[in-house]
Design an enzyme around this catalytic site. Structure first.
Site, short mmCIF file in Angstrom:
data_model
loop_
_atom_site.label_atom_id
_atom_site.label_comp_id
_atom_site.label_asym_id
_atom_site.label_seq_id
_atom_site.Cartn_x
_atom_site.Cartn_y
_atom_site.Cartn_z
N GLY A 185 0.85 -1.29 -0.16
CA GLY A 185 -0.05 -0.06 0.03
C GLY A 185 0.90 1.45 -0.04
N ILE A 191 1.52 3.89 2.33
CA ILE A 191 2.26 4.09 3.26
C ILE A 191 3.34 2.85 3.59
CG2 ILE A 191 2.46 4.82 5.64
CD1 ILE A 191 -0.21 6.12 5.58
N ASP A 230 0.19 -8.86 1.73
CA ASP A 230 -0.81 -7.96 1.08
C ASP A 230 -1.82 -8.45 0.20
OD1 ASP A 230 -2.19 -5.53 -0.41
OD2 ASP A 230 -0.70 -4.38 0.47
N ASP A 264 -4.78 -12.43 2.66
CA ASP A 264 -5.72 -11.47 3.41
C ASP A 264 -5.28 -11.66 4.89
OD1 ASP A 264 -8.00 -10.11 4.76
OD2 ASP A 264 -8.99 -10.47 2.97
N LYS A 274 -9.58 2.25 4.10
CA LYS A 274 -9.18 3.54 4.59
C LYS A 274 -9.94 4.68 4.10
CE LYS A 274 -5.66 3.74 0.99
NZ LYS A 274 -4.26 4.33 0.86
N SER A 308 -5.15 6.75 13.05
CA SER A 308 -5.33 8.10 12.25
C SER A 308 -5.88 8.91 13.30
CB SER A 308 -6.71 7.42 11.27
OG SER A 308 -6.98 8.71 10.90
N THR A 342 -8.33 10.65 12.58
CA THR A 342 -9.70 10.52 12.57
C THR A 342 -10.44 9.93 13.91
OG1 THR A 342 -9.79 8.41 11.57
CG2 THR A 342 -10.00 10.15 10.12
N TYR A 370 -14.96 4.50 9.50
CA TYR A 370 -13.44 4.37 9.30
C TYR A 370 -12.73 4.77 10.51
CZ TYR A 370 -8.61 5.42 8.12
OH TYR A 370 -7.27 5.60 8.67
N LYS A 408 -10.59 2.33 13.77
CA LYS A 408 -9.23 2.75 14.26
C LYS A 408 -9.53 2.61 15.64
CE LYS A 408 -6.88 2.89 10.52
NZ LYS A 408 -5.68 1.90 10.19
N ARG A 428 -19.32 17.10 3.14
CA ARG A 428 -18.98 15.59 3.09
C ARG A 428 -19.37 15.06 4.27
NH1 ARG A 428 -13.75 13.25 0.64
NH2 ARG A 428 -12.84 14.14 2.31
N ASP A 451 -17.01 14.59 7.85
CA ASP A 451 -15.91 15.65 7.78
C ASP A 451 -16.00 16.60 8.83
OD1 ASP A 451 -14.57 14.51 5.72
OD2 ASP A 451 -15.25 15.71 4.19
#
Length: 344
Positions: free
Chosen positions: A10, A12, A31, A58, A84, A124, A126, A148, A152, A291, A294
């Protein structure tokens, strides 16, 4: 001894693999290519001139994961694997909870079975939800505003409980702010499947003519220009933060949480202007509705990472845009060359 990287192909994960290989670590990477591409593995080896072990699997596949641990002497894990996209998570919450939370449970159970108790987790910003104040410190209250972010947050709580239950666990939780940019070689970078969910790859695809215009979600936030403000961090700086976190868990037990960000916020319109300045290309955009999920403003206080990990972000917004553009020009359709060639 080897470091296992989940989600190693991915965005990162691939950049962190490069930094780890160049620092001399032995890497085992897994991955499933759901939101990544096999070409990233080839290019990591090209950049570093080093080979490493890779498995296509997986993390939810307990048997396959167990076989990897059985075949290698794993010393620590860096866990990137997961879905993500904030917007997609609002539409498909069950998919996000199933994939992100259950895969982490499967991973931790397998680690425990094989006596591996060191993990760096890709979390994250978030998890903070709508912050009460900025810059955000690690001890701020958390309360994600989308599925999402809540996955986390749940995983963080699971890891906290693990550390409390067994003193052998050594855990670093890294709360990323907004990763952007690409490796300076232009060989690896962010490779969205379909329409990008994140701002900067969307801007770069507009700049190259692949997309017509950028939709700016929300122009009535209480910010300098009405658009959302975020802390954008270069992906290479972020990758180097993982090495520092890895060094930390090798020598410290328990669990620690670190913000990885620059400590500076940029609005969406400021990011557009910066990209235009770097590329010399105009970015057409339209102001649209906010959105779901957000928030208005989010940027980090990363002083704890500086103090305890001896890490800080080094690259500025110019380098972020410049490296993104170099990647986009060299890879107009990401790792899938055929799509662009057929269209042109």
């Amino acid at each position: 001894m080897a470091i296992l990287i989940t989600g190693g192909a991915g965005y990162i994960g691939s950049h962190t693999t490069v930094e780890l290989l160049e620092a001399g670590y032995e890497i085992v990477s897994v991955d499933n290519f759901i939101n990544s591409h096999p070409e990233a593995i080839t290019r990591i080896e090209e950049i570093t001139n080093k080979s490493f072990t890779f498995y296509e699997l997986d993390v939810l596949d307990a048997e396959a994961l167990n076989n990897v641990f059985a075949a290698h002497r794993i010393d620590a894990v860096i866990h990137f694997a997961g879905l993500k996209a904030v917007g997609e998570s609002v539409q498909l919450p069950l998919k996000y909870y199933h994939t992100n939370v259950l895969s982490t449970l499967c991973l931790c159970e397998t680690m425990e079975r094989h006596g591996v108790f060191k993990i760096v987790f890709s979390s994250s910003a978030t998890v903070y939800g709508a912050p009460e104040s900025v810059p955000i410190k690690e001890d701020a209250s958390i309360g994600a505003t989308n599925p999402y972010g809540r996955t986390k947050q749940m995983i963080e709580e699971i890891l906290q409980d693990l550390a409390l239950s067994d003193p052998r666990w050594s855990i670093s939780i890294l709360r990323y702010f907004n990763p952007v940019g690409a490796h300076q070689s232009g060989r690896i970078g962010e490779n969205p499947n379909g329409i990008p969910n994140n701002l900067v790859p969307y801007i770069s695809q507009v700049a190259i003519g692949k997309l017509k215009q950028l939709n700016v979600f929300g122009s009535d936030y209480p910010t300098i220009d009405g658009t959302g403000i975020r802390d954008y961090i270069h992906v290479v700086d972020l990758a180097k933060g993982h090495i520092k976190a890895l060094e930390r868990i090798m020598n410290h037990a328990g669990v620690d949480v670190y913000n990885l960000g620059t400590g500076k916020g940029l609005s969406v319109l400021e990011m557009i202007t910066s990209f235009e300045d770097v590329t010399g290309r105009r970015i057409p955009y339209a102001l649209t509705e906010r959105r779901p999920g957000d928030i208005a403003v989010c940027y980090a206080d990363a002083s704890k990472a500086n103090r305890e990990l001896q890490w800080s972000a080094k690259k500025d917004i110019w380098e972020m845009c410049e490296d993104t553009w170099r990647w986009q020009l060299a890879n107009p359709s990401g790792y899938s060359k055929e799509e662009w060639e057929q269209a042109n």
